[in-house]
Design a protein around this motif. Structure first.
Motif, PDB file in Angstrom:
ATOM      1  N   UNK A   1       0.838  -1.177   0.000  1.00 47.05           N
ATOM      2  CA  UNK A   1       0.000   0.000   0.000  1.00 47.05           C
ATOM      3  C   UNK A   1       0.881   1.236   0.000  1.00 47.05           C
ATOM      4  N   UNK A   2       0.612   2.134  -0.907  1.00 48.70           N
ATOM      5  CA  UNK A   2       1.360   3.384  -0.974  1.00 48.70           C
ATOM      6  C   UNK A   2       0.385   4.536  -0.793  1.00 48.70           C
ATOM      7  N   UNK A   3       0.697   5.405   0.120  1.00 48.00           N
ATOM      8  CA  UNK A   3      -0.093   6.623   0.299  1.00 48.00           C
ATOM      9  C   UNK A   3       0.908   7.748   0.469  1.00 48.00           C
ATOM     10  N   UNK A   4       1.053   8.554  -0.545  1.00 52.19           N
ATOM     11  CA  UNK A   4       2.025   9.637  -0.520  1.00 52.19           C
ATOM     12  C   UNK A   4       1.340  10.935  -0.905  1.00 52.19           C
ATOM     13  N   UNK A   5       1.969  12.020  -0.562  1.00 51.36           N
ATOM     14  CA  UNK A   5       1.521  13.316  -1.052  1.00 51.36           C
ATOM     15  C   UNK A   5       2.327  13.601  -2.303  1.00 51.36           C
ATOM     16  N   UNK A   6       1.676  13.969  -3.376  1.00 50.65           N
ATOM     17  CA  UNK A   6       2.375  14.202  -4.636  1.00 50.65           C
ATOM     18  C   UNK A   6       3.197  15.488  -4.562  1.00 50.65           C
ATOM     19  N   UNK A   7       4.021  15.688  -5.577  1.00 50.13           N
ATOM     20  CA  UNK A   7       4.978  16.789  -5.594  1.00 50.13           C
ATOM     21  C   UNK A   7       4.358  18.163  -5.400  1.00 50.13           C
ATOM     22  N   UNK A   8       3.179  18.386  -5.939  1.00 54.90           N
ATOM     23  CA  UNK A   8       2.612  19.731  -5.849  1.00 54.90           C
ATOM     24  C   UNK A   8       1.939  20.013  -4.503  1.00 54.90           C
ATOM     25  N   UNK A   9       1.906  19.016  -3.635  1.00 53.71           N
ATOM     26  CA  UNK A   9       1.387  19.140  -2.274  1.00 53.71           C
ATOM     27  C   UNK A   9      -0.070  19.597  -2.190  1.00 53.71           C
ATOM     28  N   UNK A  10      -0.788  19.602  -3.295  1.00 53.78           N
ATOM     29  CA  UNK A  10      -2.197  19.964  -3.226  1.00 53.78           C
ATOM     30  C   UNK A  10      -3.075  18.726  -3.338  1.00 53.78           C
ATOM     31  N   UNK A  11      -2.523  17.641  -3.766  1.00 58.19           N
ATOM     32  CA  UNK A  11      -3.295  16.441  -4.014  1.00 58.19           C
ATOM     33  C   UNK A  11      -2.670  15.239  -3.325  1.00 58.19           C
ATOM     34  N   UNK A  12      -3.489  14.437  -2.678  1.00 60.39           N
ATOM     35  CA  UNK A  12      -3.002  13.168  -2.150  1.00 60.39           C
ATOM     36  C   UNK A  12      -2.911  12.179  -3.291  1.00 60.39           C
ATOM     37  N   UNK A  13      -1.897  11.353  -3.253  1.00 56.80           N
ATOM     38  CA  UNK A  13      -1.743  10.317  -4.265  1.00 56.80           C
ATOM     39  C   UNK A  13      -2.039   8.970  -3.621  1.00 56.80           C
ATOM     40  N   UNK A  14      -2.945   8.244  -4.223  1.00 59.01           N
ATOM     41  CA  UNK A  14      -3.344   6.928  -3.733  1.00 59.01           C
ATOM     42  C   UNK A  14      -3.054   5.926  -4.838  1.00 59.01           C
ATOM     43  N   UNK A  15      -2.411   4.826  -4.475  1.00 56.13           N
ATOM     44  CA  UNK A  15      -2.044   3.825  -5.466  1.00 56.13           C
ATOM     45  C   UNK A  15      -2.879   2.568  -5.264  1.00 56.13           C
ATOM     46  N   UNK A  16      -3.579   2.171  -6.319  1.00 56.49           N
ATOM     47  CA  UNK A  16      -4.249   0.869  -6.377  1.00 56.49           C
ATOM     48  C   UNK A  16      -3.349   0.007  -7.244  1.00 56.49           C
ATOM     49  N   UNK A  17      -2.905  -1.114  -6.715  1.00 53.27           N
ATOM     50  CA  UNK A  17      -1.970  -1.958  -7.446  1.00 53.27           C
ATOM     51  C   UNK A  17      -2.686  -3.201  -7.975  1.00 53.27           C
ATOM     52  N   UNK A  18      -2.876  -3.240  -9.302  1.00 55.60           N
ATOM     53  CA  UNK A  18      -3.534  -4.375  -9.941  1.00 55.60           C
ATOM     54  C   UNK A  18      -2.797  -5.684  -9.758  1.00 55.60           C
ATOM     55  N   UNK A  19      -1.523  -5.611  -9.392  1.00 52.97           N
ATOM     56  CA  UNK A  19      -0.756  -6.818  -9.106  1.00 52.97           C
ATOM     57  C   UNK A  19      -1.145  -7.468  -7.796  1.00 52.97           C
ATOM     58  N   UNK A  20      -1.898  -6.764  -6.970  1.00 49.04           N
ATOM     59  CA  UNK A  20      -2.304  -7.280  -5.663  1.00 49.04           C
ATOM     60  C   UNK A  20      -3.602  -8.077  -5.706  1.00 49.04           C
ATOM     61  N   UNK A  21      -4.291  -8.094  -6.853  1.00 46.77           N
ATOM     62  CA  UNK A  21      -5.594  -8.777  -6.911  1.00 46.77           C
ATOM     63  C   UNK A  21      -5.884  -9.266  -8.326  1.00 46.77           C
ATOM     64  N   UNK A  22      -6.823 -10.207  -8.417  1.00 51.23           N
ATOM     65  CA  UNK A  22      -7.223 -10.715  -9.740  1.00 51.23           C
ATOM     66  C   UNK A  22      -8.729 -10.966  -9.816  1.00 51.23           C
ATOM     67  N   UNK A  23      -9.472 -10.444  -8.833  1.00 50.45           N
ATOM     68  CA  UNK A  23     -10.930 -10.624  -8.805  1.00 50.45           C
ATOM     69  C   UNK A  23     -11.568  -9.360  -8.257  1.00 50.45           C
ATOM     70  N   UNK A  24     -12.886  -9.273  -8.369  1.00 53.21           N
ATOM     71  CA  UNK A  24     -13.606  -8.125  -7.819  1.00 53.21           C
ATOM     72  C   UNK A  24     -13.461  -8.095  -6.297  1.00 53.21           C
ATOM     73  N   UNK A  25     -13.548  -9.246  -5.654  1.00 49.43           N
ATOM     74  CA  UNK A  25     -13.365  -9.306  -4.197  1.00 49.43           C
ATOM     75  C   UNK A  25     -11.968  -8.822  -3.829  1.00 49.43           C
ATOM     76  N   UNK A  26     -10.980  -9.193  -4.620  1.00 51.74           N
ATOM     77  CA  UNK A  26      -9.606  -8.737  -4.391  1.00 51.74           C
ATOM     78  C   UNK A  26      -9.475  -7.237  -4.588  1.00 51.74           C
ATOM     79  N   UNK A  27     -10.178  -6.702  -5.604  1.00 51.52           N
ATOM     80  CA  UNK A  27     -10.183  -5.241  -5.811  1.00 51.52           C
ATOM     81  C   UNK A  27     -10.761  -4.544  -4.580  1.00 51.52           C
TER      82      UNK A  27
END
Length: 138
Positions: A1-27
Motif C-alpha cells: 500500500x502506498x499513500x504519498x503526497x504528490x509533488x505539488x502538495x495539493x493532491x493526495x496520491x493513492x495507489x491501487x496496485x492491480x498486481x495485488x488482486x485478480x478478482x472483484x473481491x480482491x479489488x
C-alpha cells in the motif's frame, strides 16, 4: 500500500496496485486497504466503492483533491473483463432478491452482444464520476 503526497502538495496520491488482486473481491480488499486505512469499514459492493470516493471517512476528506494511480491497470482490465463480468451478472441473477433480475439480465445481454460494460469499465466510470479525483492508469 502506498499513500504519498504528490509533488505539488495539493493532491493526495493513492495507489491501487492491480498486481495485488485478480478478482472483484480482491479489488474491494485493495480499495479497502488503500482508501479505508485504519477504519473498520470494508468495501464490498460497487455502490460501497462509489460511497468511499466521496471521502470524509477514510484517508481523504470530503471533496479533497486526490490522484488515484492504478498500477498494472492492463492486468486489472483483463482480470475484471468479460468473463468475470459475465459470472458477476449470472451470480446475481441466480441469487434473485434483492437484485432486479430483469435489469441485470439486460446488462448481461448487452455484455454478450458486445455493447455492455465490464466490471473494469464500471469501476473506471465510478472513479471518473468524482470531479475531485484524477485517475491515472499505469
Amino acid at each position: 500500500m502506498d499513500l504519498n503526497t504528490s509533488n505539488n502538495n495539493t493532491r493526495k496520491m493513492i495507489v491501487i496496485n492491480g498486481g495485488h488482486f485478480s478478482s472483484l473481491a480482491g479489488f474491494y480488499e485493495e480499495a479497502s486497504d488503500v482508501l479505508m486505512k485504519d477504519t473498520d469499514w470494508k468495501v464490498g459492493t460497487l455502490d460501497g466503492f462509489d460511497d468511499i470516493l466521496y471521502g470524509g471517512f477514510g484517508v481523504f476528506e470530503n471533496k479533497e483533491e486526490i490522484e488515484i494511480i492504478w498500477k498494472e491497470s492492463k492486468k486489472s482490465e483483463e482480470d475484471l473483463g468479460f468473463k468475470t463480468t459475465q459470472e458477476f451478472y449470472e451470480n446475481k441473477i441466480r441469487q434473485g432478491k434483492p437484485f432486479n433480475r430483469e435489469l441485470i439480465q439486460q446488462k448481461l445481454d448487452d455484455l454478450m452482444a458486445g455493447k455492455g460494460q465490464t466490471l473494469f469499465d464500471i469501476l473506471i466510470e465510478i472513479i471518473q464520476s468524482h470531479s475531485n479525483i484524477t485517475l491515472i492508469l499505469n
